[in-house]
Design a protein around this motif. Structure first.
Motif, PDB file in Angstrom:
ATOM      1  N   ALA A  18       0.791  -1.528  -0.326  1.00 21.47           N
ATOM      2  CA  ALA A  18       0.090  -0.456   0.217  1.00 21.47           C
ATOM      3  C   ALA A  18       0.875   1.142  -0.376  1.00 21.47           C
ATOM      4  N   ALA A  67      -4.787  -4.055   5.018  1.00 24.94           N
ATOM      5  CA  ALA A  67      -5.234  -3.095   4.472  1.00 24.94           C
ATOM      6  C   ALA A  67      -4.587  -0.985   5.649  1.00 24.94           C
ATOM      7  N   GLY A 125     -10.602  -4.945   4.931  1.00 27.43           N
ATOM      8  CA  GLY A 125     -10.552  -3.792   4.826  1.00 27.43           C
ATOM      9  C   GLY A 125     -10.709  -2.700   6.175  1.00 27.43           C
ATOM     10  N   ASP A 179     -13.586  -3.858   0.513  1.00 27.80           N
ATOM     11  CA  ASP A 179     -12.853  -3.132   0.319  1.00 27.80           C
ATOM     12  C   ASP A 179     -14.033  -2.040   1.692  1.00 27.80           C
ATOM     13  N   GLU A 228     -10.990  -2.042  -5.261  1.00 29.32           N
ATOM     14  CA  GLU A 228     -10.292  -0.913  -4.217  1.00 29.32           C
ATOM     15  C   GLU A 228     -11.528   0.016  -4.497  1.00 29.32           C
ATOM     16  N   GLY A 280      -5.331  -1.487  -8.109  1.00 32.17           N
ATOM     17  CA  GLY A 280      -5.514   0.173  -6.906  1.00 32.17           C
ATOM     18  C   GLY A 280      -5.806   0.625  -7.354  1.00 32.17           C
ATOM     19  N   ASP A 337      -0.271  -0.752  -5.358  1.00 30.50           N
ATOM     20  CA  ASP A 337      -1.208   0.392  -5.016  1.00 30.50           C
ATOM     21  C   ASP A 337      -0.780   1.417  -5.757  1.00 30.50           C
TER      22      ASP A 337
END
Length: 360
Positions: A18, A67, A125, A179, A228, A280, A337
């Motif tokens: 991320a 997450a 998430g 998510d 996402e 992402g 991401d």
């Protein structure tokens, strides 16, 4: 490349990645022969710093999912067989990087016990107020239905509820991806309808989460393999058919549709690159990155990732991302991401001496 500062064979660093405001987060569920696992953070100055540990676990393959929201981090461990502990139900930890985690191993659906082999924590998430956790295999090995459990991000037992699939068999895939953002929860189930795949959309009202819509894929797409969500836009992976695909879905009023299909830029590519296995979406919703971890190179399947940008309401292909030192079976693009023009791509099988780099 950002790699672990010390040698750790098979760490799978970059299994989940991320990017958030100049900080890169990456998990390594293979630390200590997969009996521990950790989440790391690297910050950018003039270059990316050596990653530091922000979250550790003491259960099997901790960091199998992760997450990040506003520098809060959640990570889960696997429901799998451990030689030391036997069959475990999985676990979830919540932390505020770089603080020490508060473990919430006992979190379970209210009024019931989560059975072993439920795959608790397969996908997680995180939003400002909630943590969502899936247990997709409950319906495969035991009587209860598969579920996603939504709990407070500060109090695991405050107004906790569970949601399940409605109207279609999910074949052990409900919660393969999910998510949560604001009052919306999206749950992927890539084995519905004979492999078409679906995304279930839930909306919160008070303490209740209610199914508001189901989006279905086309034949053999495995739509919902990854997702996402940012506000009224989400990217959904569909890596199953042909080269694979990703969809940009939009909410108008209270209805979702997926008008934009993103395809592998090289339509002459061979094999099954699984384009769409990971996706992402930037925080402003204007950038998308799509992983193709099994793309064929000069050797088999080093992987790749591709970025797309929304300019004046139209999605355009931007560029291909491939490391210069590609090698067989890197799985580059296994996790991805993007935000503010910075893309991060996990390659958890690359460089086994260091556990696999997360590349920006």
């Amino acid at each position: 490349s950002v790699t672990l500062p010390t040698r750790s064979d098979g760490a799978n660093f970059g299994y989940r990645v991320a990017i958030q405001r100049g900080s890169l987060f990456a998990s390594a569920p293979g630390i200590a022969n997969a009996s521990l696992g950790a989440v790391y953070q690297s910050t950018f100055g003039t270059q990316w710093a050596n990653p530091s540990t922000v979250l550790t676990g003491n259960d099997w393959r901790f960091g199998r999912d992760m997450a990040v929201d506003n520098f809060n981090v959640v990570a889960s461990s696997a429901d799998t067989l451990s030689a030391l502990f036997g069959r475990r139900s999985g676990a979830v930890s919540v932390a505020s990087a770089p603080m020490i985690a508060d473990l919430v191993y006992s979190v379970r659906p209210v009024g019931s016990i989560l059975p072993n082999e439920s795959d608790w924590g397969h996908a997680i998430g995180l939003s400002t107020s909630y943590v969502a956790v899936s247990a997709p295999l409950i319906g495969i090995y035991s009587t209860p239905s598969p579920l996603v459990y939504v709990m407070s991000s500060t109090d695991a037992y405050a107004n906790a509820v569970s949601v399940g699939p409605e109207g279609v068999a999910t074949n052990g895939s409900f919660g393969i991806a999910l998510d949560i953002d604001g009052n919306t929860l999206v749950v992927g189930a890539d084995q519905t309808l004979g492999g078409k795949g679906s995304v279930f959309v839930y909306t919160r009202s008070g303490d209740a989460w209610t199914l508001s819509q189901r989006l279905d894929g086309a034949a053999n797409e495995r739509f919902g393999s990854d997702s996402e969500l940012v506000g009224s836009r989400m990217v959904v992976g569909a890596p199953g058919a042909g080269l694979g695909a990703a969809y940009v879905c939009e909410r108008a009023a209270s209805t979702w549709s997926c008008p934009v299909r993103l395809d592998h830029p090289d339509l002459a590519a061979t094999g099954a690159p699984a384009f769409g296995a990971a996706g992402g979406l930037s925080n402003d919703g204007s950038e998308v990155i799509v992983g193709a971890p099994w793309e064929v190179g000069q050797t088999c399947c080093p992987g790749a990732a591709f970025t797309f940008v929304n300019r004046d309401g139209t999605w355009n292909y931007d560029r291909a991302l491939r490391p210069t030192n590609r090698s067989n079976d890197d799985a580059f693009g296994f996790s991805v991401d993007i935000d503010a023009g910075v893309a991060v791509v996990g390659a958890p099988r690359a460089d086994p001496d260091l556990g696999g780099p997360a590349t920006t």
